[in-house]
Design a protein around this motif. Structure first.
Motif, PDB file in Angstrom:
ATOM      1  N   ASP A   1     -22.873  -2.072 -15.129  1.00  0.00           N
ATOM      2  CA  ASP A   1     -22.315  -2.716 -13.939  1.00  0.00           C
ATOM      3  C   ASP A   1     -22.055  -4.191 -14.168  1.00  0.00           C
ATOM      4  O   ASP A   1     -21.042  -4.739 -13.700  1.00  0.00           O
ATOM      5  N   GLN A   2     -22.943  -4.857 -14.897  1.00  0.00           N
ATOM      6  CA  GLN A   2     -22.772  -6.286 -15.139  1.00  0.00           C
ATOM      7  C   GLN A   2     -21.513  -6.530 -15.972  1.00  0.00           C
ATOM      8  O   GLN A   2     -20.737  -7.443 -15.685  1.00  0.00           O
TER       9      GLN A   2
ATOM     10  N   GLY B   1     -14.620  -4.528 -19.239  1.00  0.00           N
ATOM     11  CA  GLY B   1     -14.561  -3.568 -18.140  1.00  0.00           C
ATOM     12  C   GLY B   1     -13.798  -2.305 -18.425  1.00  0.00           C
ATOM     13  O   GLY B   1     -13.851  -1.371 -17.623  1.00  0.00           O
TER      14      GLY B   1
ATOM     15  N   TRP C   1     -18.305  -5.851 -13.747  1.00  0.00           N
ATOM     16  CA  TRP C   1     -17.967  -6.929 -12.820  1.00  0.00           C
ATOM     17  C   TRP C   1     -17.495  -8.179 -13.562  1.00  0.00           C
ATOM     18  O   TRP C   1     -16.576  -8.873 -13.107  1.00  0.00           O
TER      19      TRP C   1
END
Length: 308
Positions: free
Chosen positions: A12-13, A258, A16
């Motif tokens: 997730d880090q 990402g 984002w």
């Protein structure tokens, strides 16, 4: 400045962070067509293309030397050639010719196809096998662009057919999508900002002599540059520093962190940002048909992504 080479799985880090870097890259690229239109109002399109590549290439040489980057392996140079053809030469050159003939807002509609072109190039270069509905949405997006260009040309008093500028923008977007996809793949091997730097270094032996020769051949001088006013100079400076150099640092790093499919969706907002800049900087009126066309293209791109 990011320098990540380890292909760790995205969490997730990372996602984002990738979205944040990608958004900044898209915001920078949104100013490319308005800035290019300013630049070609006083300078030849080929001169602008060669100049932005030459100046950014010289900055790349300095940055790579400062960071003591090792030369890429020989097997990667073929991929760097594809990146250079797509984003160093192809998109800048053909889009510069296009915005000489049509408003930047007209060209920005074609940029709405860029996410789809990037997705298609990633599918072809990655050897993936998309579902048939992917191609249905891809063709639908292309037909929307064609319909918009035909109708807009007819309203402008031309025959109901594509204009030369439309073909220039289609080719520009096709090459740019290929360069984006290839660069995103390379970023996992070379690092994110290194990709555009090495592509520019690869282009430098051609672009730098071409820029100098065109400058002398066209009789450009400091007096002519001064007469051009601040607009063309600022436009040229923007495409050299931001469109051709800094923007790719954020964009390729975002794609790397990402993922191409996820971060590539941010290109959907690039057209709307470009419309705002064209109105703010160039004073262009954005027709409602352009907003409708971009909205329909967004639907096609989302559908294509789902079935890719």
């Amino acid at each position: 400045m990011p320098h990540d080479k380890d292909p760790r799985p995205a969490n997730d880090q990372h996602i984002w962070a990738g979205l944040a870097f990608g958004f900044v890259g898209c915001a920078i690229f949104a100013g490319s067509l308005p800035a290019t239109r300013l630049a070609v109002s006083a300078f030849d399109p080929v001169l602008v293309t060669a100049g932005r590549a030459a100046i950014a290439g010289l900055m790349s040489v300095g940055l790579l030397a400062l960071r003591r980057q090792a030369w890429p392996g020989l097997r990667l140079w073929g991929q760097l050639v594809i990146v250079a053809i797509g984003v160093v030469v192809g998109f800048p050159l053909f889009s510069a010719y296009a915005v000489q003939l049509v408003p930047a807002s007209h060209g920005i509609v074609f940029v709405g196809l860029l996410p789809l072109m990037t997705a298609t190039a990633a599918v072809l270069r990655g050897g993936e096998r998309p579902k048939p509905l992917f191609w249905l949405f891809a063709i639908g997006g292309g037909l929307i662009i064609m319909a918009y260009a035909l109708i807009q040309g007819w309203r402008d008093g031309h025959d109901l057919r594509l204009q030369p500028a439309d073909f220039d923008m289609l080719l520009a977007v096709l090459l740019c999508g290929l360069g984006y996809a290839e660069g995103a793949v390379l970023a996992r091997r070379l690092g994110s900002w290194q990709v555009i730097c090495w592509a520019l270094v690869l282009s430098l032996p051609v672009m730098l002599p071409l820029f100098v020769w065109l400058w002398l051949e066209t009789g450009e001088s400091l007096a002519h540059v001064a007469e051009a006013g601040p607009g063309p100079l600022l436009g040229f400076a923007y495409v050299c520093l931001f469109s051709m150099f800094i923007g790719f640092f954020f964009w390729y790093h975002g794609l790397k962190l990402g993922g191409i499919a996820r971060v590539g969706q941010l290109q959907l907002i690039q057209g709307f940002l470009g419309f705002g800049l064209a109105a703010l900087i160039l004073g262009e009126t954005v027709p409602p048909s352009a907003l409708i066309a971009v909205g329909l293209i967004v639907c096609c791109i989302l559908g294509a992504r789902k079935f890719a």
